[in-house]
Enzyme design. Structure first.
Site, short mmCIF file in Angstrom:
data_model
loop_
_atom_site.label_atom_id
_atom_site.label_comp_id
_atom_site.label_asym_id
_atom_site.label_seq_id
_atom_site.Cartn_x
_atom_site.Cartn_y
_atom_site.Cartn_z
N HIS A 62 -45.77 50.43 15.93
CA HIS A 62 -46.82 49.74 16.61
C HIS A 62 -47.07 48.22 16.64
CE1 HIS A 62 -48.70 54.07 17.72
NE2 HIS A 62 -47.36 54.03 17.89
N LYS A 93 -52.31 50.06 18.22
CA LYS A 93 -50.84 50.06 18.94
C LYS A 93 -50.77 48.73 19.88
CE LYS A 93 -47.62 52.77 21.59
NZ LYS A 93 -47.35 54.28 21.91
N ASP A 113 -44.33 60.63 12.15
CA ASP A 113 -44.85 60.68 13.71
C ASP A 113 -43.53 60.30 14.58
OD1 ASP A 113 -45.74 60.64 16.07
OD2 ASP A 113 -47.02 58.93 15.90
N ASP A 156 -48.92 52.47 12.22
CA ASP A 156 -47.81 53.37 12.67
C ASP A 156 -46.71 52.37 12.63
OD1 ASP A 156 -45.88 54.17 14.83
OD2 ASP A 156 -46.87 56.00 15.04
N HIS A 183 -48.59 56.47 9.74
CA HIS A 183 -47.53 56.95 10.59
C HIS A 183 -46.22 56.65 10.14
CE1 HIS A 183 -50.21 59.21 13.81
NE2 HIS A 183 -50.38 59.85 12.70
N ASP A 228 -41.33 50.92 20.36
CA ASP A 228 -41.86 51.91 19.90
C ASP A 228 -41.03 53.24 20.24
OD1 ASP A 228 -43.93 53.57 18.43
OD2 ASP A 228 -44.87 53.84 20.30
N GLU A 250 -56.07 54.38 14.67
CA GLU A 250 -54.55 54.03 14.86
C GLU A 250 -54.53 52.75 16.01
OE1 GLU A 250 -51.65 57.00 16.28
OE2 GLU A 250 -50.19 55.77 15.47
N TRP A 291 -56.29 58.28 18.31
CA TRP A 291 -55.57 57.20 18.92
C TRP A 291 -55.34 57.30 20.44
CZ3 TRP A 291 -51.40 58.58 22.25
CH2 TRP A 291 -50.48 57.44 22.76
N ASP A 320 -39.98 56.09 18.61
CA ASP A 320 -40.31 57.24 17.85
C ASP A 320 -39.15 58.00 17.40
OD1 ASP A 320 -43.21 57.58 17.26
OD2 ASP A 320 -43.36 57.03 19.60
C1 RNT Z 1 -48.63 57.26 19.95
C2 RNT Z 1 -49.04 57.23 18.53
C3 RNT Z 1 -49.70 58.53 18.39
C4 RNT Z 1 -48.90 59.85 18.87
C5 RNT Z 1 -49.06 61.15 18.24
C6 RNT Z 1 -48.73 62.24 19.13
O1 RNT Z 1 -47.74 55.84 19.97
O2 RNT Z 1 -48.10 56.77 17.68
O3 RNT Z 1 -49.91 58.65 16.80
O4 RNT Z 1 -47.70 59.66 18.60
O5 RNT Z 1 -50.46 61.28 18.13
ZN ZN Z 2 -48.60 57.53 15.35
#
Ligand code: RNT
Ligand code: ZN
Length: 425
Positions: free
Chosen positions: A266, A230, A331, A263, A290, A298, A228, A187, A300
């Site tokens: 994303h 986004k 994640d 993820d 994720h 996003d 990955e 990523w 987290d």
């Molecule tokens: C970032 C991605 C990625 C990170 C990690 C730390 O938006 O989700 O996966 O969160 O690699």
């Molecule tokens: Zn991620």
């Protein structure tokens, strides 16, 4: 009622729906879920200036005391978290968590990383019977210009491609040492704040860079490289090189070499990853996830036992994901609350969601759908919400040797905060 009686009563009620609770518990116990190391130190890692900012369009917010500052602290904190989590655990490392010491020759830059820099992590995992996933770290580094694999600067790309190749070798080492596959996720935060003049160039360079990384030899049974996607990040609001279409197409064109990773933070806020799981599994033998929680963006946040987490778990179970087709990882990074609590809460919630999914009479519900009996389908789905799920969860936790009730394990976290974390200033 004793917990034995409570479980027996719950078992009978689920059996009346055609669900075998013992079987659900047995299946869940064998499913690997990766716990991300980066919740423990706010994604800082050990390979750079500890006061340097987190870059790449991601952000931790909050200043709760007790962040891990060294490998020893992070491992100690992980131990506290892991002992409170049921199930088959893996840990998930970033390259920035390399451990340098006199024995292995000291610090090297990311393009020169070697398996030896992760030997201590291998020892940690071996002693606990854990598998390990891995991530090249394409952010928070002076060589981000700010782009990495998609940079127009050949020297920048060279550095980051060499980093990616080093990470393939490290992932192969981790898988071989630990005797289980290593999911290696690519990523980057590459993108632009505002409307780019050239959307194609960065993507063509990104594609060529990943091609070069994956030209490094590896055994696809052991190393599972992922890409990955986004939609946007902080400072890269207008465009990301690794968009959904880019990442998915890359994985589709490189079957047998890499797999797509979704993820759930994303995508556009009305899109759901639960619905994307069967769409991808219709084409890909394996996919990776994720699991996170976005709040409006996003962000987290810590994973909760909420509707979309349950729906993601339901699709994983329904689509045969537990048999290895779906690689599950967490994640998120919250620095505003106790970090060990954050780890444990998110991990346990994924376990709860998977167990909740395993306790659904899926074949019967599918038959109702196929027969067009949507009234009964809704009835069944609603009934499931008030079934005696806690008794089954408690049995699962007891079999796994972890406290079932949140109040019980929270005491351990509080004591550790008082005795250890509060001393970190
Ligand atoms: C970032 C991605 C990625 C990170 C990690 C730390 O938006 O989700 O996966 O969160 O690699
Ligand atoms: Zn991620």
């Amino acid at each position: 009622m004793s917990s034995f009686e409570a479980y027996e009563a719950a078992k009978a009620r689920y059996a009346a729906l055609g669900v075998d609770t013992d079987e659900a518990i047995r299946r869940l116990a064998g499913v690997p879920v990766a716990l991300h190391c980066w919740q423990g130190d706010d994604v800082r890692g050990f390979d750079g200036d500890p006061s340097a900012p987190l870059t790449g369009g991601i952000q931790t917010t909050g200043d709760y005391p007790g962040r891990a500052r060294t490998p020893e602290e992070l491992m100690a904190d992980l131990d506290v978290a892991l002992q409170l989590c049921p199930g088959t655990k893996k840990i998930n490392l970033h390259a920035s968590y390399a451990i340098f010491d006199e024995e292995n020759g000291g610090w090297v830059d990311r393009d020169r990383l070697e398996p030896k820099h992760f030997k201590k992590w291998v020892d940690f995992c071996k002693a606990r019977g854990l598998g390990c996933d891995f991530n090249p770290t394409f952010f928070s580094h002076p060589k981000c210009d700010p782009l990495t694999l998609s940079s127009p600067n050949a020297e920048t790309r060279r550095f980051w491609i060499d980093h990616g190749k080093a990470c393939i070798r490290i992932s192969q080492y981790l898988a071989q040492e630990l005797g289980q596959p290593c999911v290696m996720n690519i990523w980057t935060g590459d993108g632009f704040k505002d409307i780019p003049a050239d959307r194609m160039g960065p993507r063509m360079r990104y594609k060529a860079s990943i091609d070069e990384i994956l030209s490094e030899p590896y055994d696809f049974n052991l190393v599972k490289p992922c890409v990955e996607s986004k939609v946007f990040g902080i400072g890269v609001e207008a465009y990301t090189a690794g968009s959904a279409e880019f990442a998915l197409s890359y994985a589709a064109m490189n079957r047998g070499k890499c797999i797509p990773l979704m993820d759930n933070g994303h995508y556009h806020p009305t899109e759901v990853v639960s619905d994307k799981i069967p769409a991808l599994l219709a084409f890909f033998p394996e996919i990776a996830l994720h699991i996170t929680r976005g709040v409006r963006w996003d962000s987290d946040h810590v994973v909760l036992f909420d509707d979309e987490t349950k729906e993601i778990a339901k699709e994983i179970v329904r689509c045969g994901g537990l048999e290895g087709r779906v690689k599950i990882a967490l994640d998120y990074f919250d620095a505003s609350i106790n970090r060990i609590f954050a780890w444990v809460t998110g991990f346990r919630n994924v376990q709860k969601a998977l167990l909740f999914a395993l306790l659904q009479p899926m074949a019967q519900m599918q038959a109702l759908q196929d027969a067009g009996r949507f009234t009964e389908l809704m009835l069944c789905a609603e009934q499931l919400k008030t079934m005696p799920f806690p008794a089954v969860w408690e049995r699962y936790c007891a079999e796994q040797g972890v406290p079932a009730e949140d109040a019980a394990w929270f005491g351990t976290v509080q004591a550790y905060e008082r005795d250890v974390l509060s001393g970190r200033v």
